[in-house]
Design an enzyme around this catalytic site. Structure first.
Site, PDB file in Angstrom:
ATOM      1  N   VAL A 155       0.735  -1.109  -0.114  1.00 49.34           N
ATOM      2  CA  VAL A 155       0.105   0.035  -0.075  1.00 49.34           C
ATOM      3  C   VAL A 155       1.019   1.043   0.001  1.00 49.34           C
ATOM      4  CG1 VAL A 155      -1.769   1.275   1.421  1.00 49.34           C
ATOM      5  CG2 VAL A 155      -1.766  -1.153   1.171  1.00 49.34           C
TER       6      VAL A 155
ATOM      7  N   HIS B 207       3.238   4.425 -15.840  1.00 43.00           N
ATOM      8  CA  HIS B 207       4.298   3.476 -15.315  1.00 43.00           C
ATOM      9  C   HIS B 207       3.416   2.091 -15.403  1.00 43.00           C
ATOM     10  CE1 HIS B 207       5.700   6.939 -12.617  1.00 43.00           C
ATOM     11  NE2 HIS B 207       6.339   6.940 -13.737  1.00 43.00           N
TER      12      HIS B 207
ATOM     13  N   TYR C 118      -2.309   3.524  -3.595  1.00 48.11           N
ATOM     14  CA  TYR C 118      -2.331   2.492  -4.440  1.00 48.11           C
ATOM     15  C   TYR C 118      -2.500   1.273  -3.519  1.00 48.11           C
ATOM     16  CZ  TYR C 118       0.013   5.733  -7.826  1.00 48.11           C
ATOM     17  OH  TYR C 118       0.179   6.847  -8.437  1.00 48.11           O
TER      18      TYR C 118
ATOM     19  N   GLU D 162      10.181  -2.483 -12.778  1.00 50.30           N
ATOM     20  CA  GLU D 162       9.158  -1.297 -13.334  1.00 50.30           C
ATOM     21  C   GLU D 162       9.797  -0.412 -14.568  1.00 50.30           C
ATOM     22  OE1 GLU D 162       6.574  -0.564 -11.571  1.00 50.30           O
ATOM     23  OE2 GLU D 162       7.112  -2.474 -10.395  1.00 50.30           O
TER      24      GLU D 162
END
Length: 200
Positions: free
Chosen positions: A49, A63, A133, A144
């Site tokens: 989180v 992203h 998120y 990523e």
């Protein structure tokens, strides 16, 4: 709670009721029973989180996480207001290259489910805008990736008169075509398989 199936395959928006009085407001951006009726029987196992705080004009994204394992996300903005984008970056997807654009804000509780392999970006429309998120995997830097949010091939509808503030990473991100040529885009089938593993 109103559920909207978005133009990006597998993505959904959730708009909960907002209860207001002289003290402020109350809303519930996530309800398991509603999510189960729209997407799966429950939310994915939440392993991370996170949130960010952005000044007006900050542009973050697009992203995404390499798949496998990929990362599914549940995203909302509890304070401020952002123009949010979901972009289908999954090579072979029936909605590849398609995007969804819409505002999220602290006064509406609207939330988005972002499937594995779908890119995410937003432009902060107010100072101190917060985006939260809930994610199915932890952050691993090497997994990523980013695609240039300003790539004309994406055609994301940014407001006129805004000069976006971007990170060095986002400024250096490849265009969609270059990312595809370099084999950086996630495969649709691999993304679906990774997503299925979240709900054994």
């Amino acid at each position: 709670m109103r559920v909207e199936k978005l133009d990006v395959e597998g993505a959904f928006a959730f708009s909960p009721p907002v209860y207001r009085d002289e003290r402020g407001l109350f809303t519930s951006p996530f309800r398991e029973d509603v999510f189960a009726g729209a997407v799966r029987d429950r939310l994915f196992p939440v392993r991370d989180v996170s949130h960010n705080v952005s000044a007006r004009g900050v542009l973050r994204g697009v992203h995404y996480t390499a798949a496998p394992p990929g990362r599914a996300k549940y995203v909302y903005c509890p304070h401020g207001r952002v123009l949010d984008f979901l972009v289908d970056l999954r090579a072979g997807s029936p909605t590849f290259g398609r995007y969804h654009a819409g505002e999220l804000g602290g006064d509406d509780g609207r939330a988005l489910y972002v499937p594995v392999g779908v890119g995410h970006a937003f432009l902060a429309l107010e100072d101190a805008s917060v985006v939260v998120y809930l994610m199915s995997e932890g952050y691993v830097p090497g997994r990523e990736h980013a695609v240039d949010c300003l790539d004309p091939a994406l055609g994301l509808p940014l407001p006129d008169g805004v000069t976006p503030v971007r990170s060095p990473r986002d400024l250096a991100a490849p265009a969609l075509e270059e990312a595809a040529e370099r084999g950086l885009l996630p495969d649709y089938t691999a993304c679906r398989e990774a997503e299925d593993r979240l709900w054994p």
